[in-house]
Design an enzyme around this catalytic site. Sequence first.
Site, PDB file in Angstrom:
ATOM      1  N   HIS A   1     -10.421  -8.121  -8.325  1.00 37.13           N
ATOM      2  CA  HIS A   1     -10.145  -7.622  -6.967  1.00 37.13           C
ATOM      3  C   HIS A   1     -10.675  -8.563  -5.886  1.00 37.13           C
ATOM      4  O   HIS A   1     -11.865  -8.908  -5.902  1.00 37.13           O
ATOM      5  CB  HIS A   1     -10.818  -6.244  -6.815  1.00 37.13           C
TER       6      HIS A   1
ATOM      7  N   LYS B   1       0.825  -1.197   0.000  1.00 36.40           N
ATOM      8  CA  LYS B   1       0.000   0.000   0.000  1.00 36.40           C
ATOM      9  C   LYS B   1       0.865   1.255   0.000  1.00 36.40           C
ATOM     10  O   LYS B   1       1.907   1.303   0.672  1.00 36.40           O
ATOM     11  CB  LYS B   1      -0.905   0.007   1.241  1.00 36.40           C
TER      12      LYS B   1
HETATM   13 MG   LIG Z   1      -6.933  -2.188  -4.320  1.00 38.84          MG
END
Ligand SMILES: [Mg+2]
Length: 382
Positions: free
Chosen positions: A312, A181
């Site tokens: 996803h 991230k």
């Molecule tokens: Mg994502």
Amino acid sequence: MADGLATSADRIESVRFGHYAVPLAFAVSDAKVATGRQRPLSQIDVLTCEITTADGLAGLGFSYTTRAGCRAQFAHAKEIAANLLGEDPSAIGAIYDKLLWAGASVGRSGVATQALAAIDVALWDLKARRAGLPLAKLLGSYRDSVRVYNTSGGYLQAPAEEVAERASRSLADGIGGIKIKVGQPDMKEDLRRLAAVREHLGDDVPLMVDANQQWDRAAALRFGRAVEELGLVWIEEPLDAYDAEGHAQLAAALDTPIATGEMLTSVPELVRLIDLRGADFLQPDVPRVGGITPYLKVAALADHANLQVAPHFVMEIHLHLAAAYPRDSWVEHIEWLSPLFDERPVIEDGRMLVPDRPGLGLSLAGQAAGWRLDAAEFTGRL
Ligand SMILES: [Mg+2]
């Protein structure tokens, strides 16, 4: 019958829904937490749908939410459930239309169709079980395994050293790529973490980053230019999920591919992204887009546009769909829903293997009952 095939249609006899709150082993924070927009994520809410038929077959499907919305999905599913009873479960298109019209007042996207997704997935699971085939093969499989990368070890609440150590563990377990991230208010901190992880993993491990929509166009371009030499597989959700034009500009400006699409909740939203070429890797999500039926429309258009598809989350469903997509892409390893099911994915040499079991190849685990917040059942032919 002259051809020896039975033609009488099966009938749906019962539909059961469950709302489960599945706790995560540890809470995770992405850039939306770093920018103060959301709280850390500590559980996934799941809407399950179990359908049984007069022929004695059963299908299992599910949808999910993070943070809010599952109670609304559960409520909507209950409101439209009676329309399923007595229907031929193999006529998925007709059923999907019927359920859409039943809930037409609340639209063809978002919560309404996400409730429908759990039902739609159960119908596809049932259809594949009837055929005695894994879902991937019912849909027309291209391969028996799909490249897999890990996401769950790369969140922002963990220091870079912990992210690197989890990445090593994932690779030792056979996973083929690592996503971390980014998207923090201080971009220098993102770049420092990314450099540390790249240094730890070496140049050959496929590496992705995910900003979870937290940059504006200028920041995303600046980041993209700064990391061009790192050879990332993709930069994910650099911009607001609905900024298709901005994603298209970035995709055109950078050598590093752009990935996005996970937040979009209808076929038209994803078609806009495809038409504008806003993603090199399109990331549709079966539960969010309303089920396998609409996902297949998106996948057909993405293939026609020569895009990669990297669906996803929910690897349990997306493994089959990725195996049935013409281009070999990536499935996302996040183990958060694994405790709900008896089965675990098999991962070898960087790839997740499509199970031989019919349907999705999943059964609800006994321990799931401990996380059930609500349940409802509809039976009988109206
Ligand atoms: Mg994502």
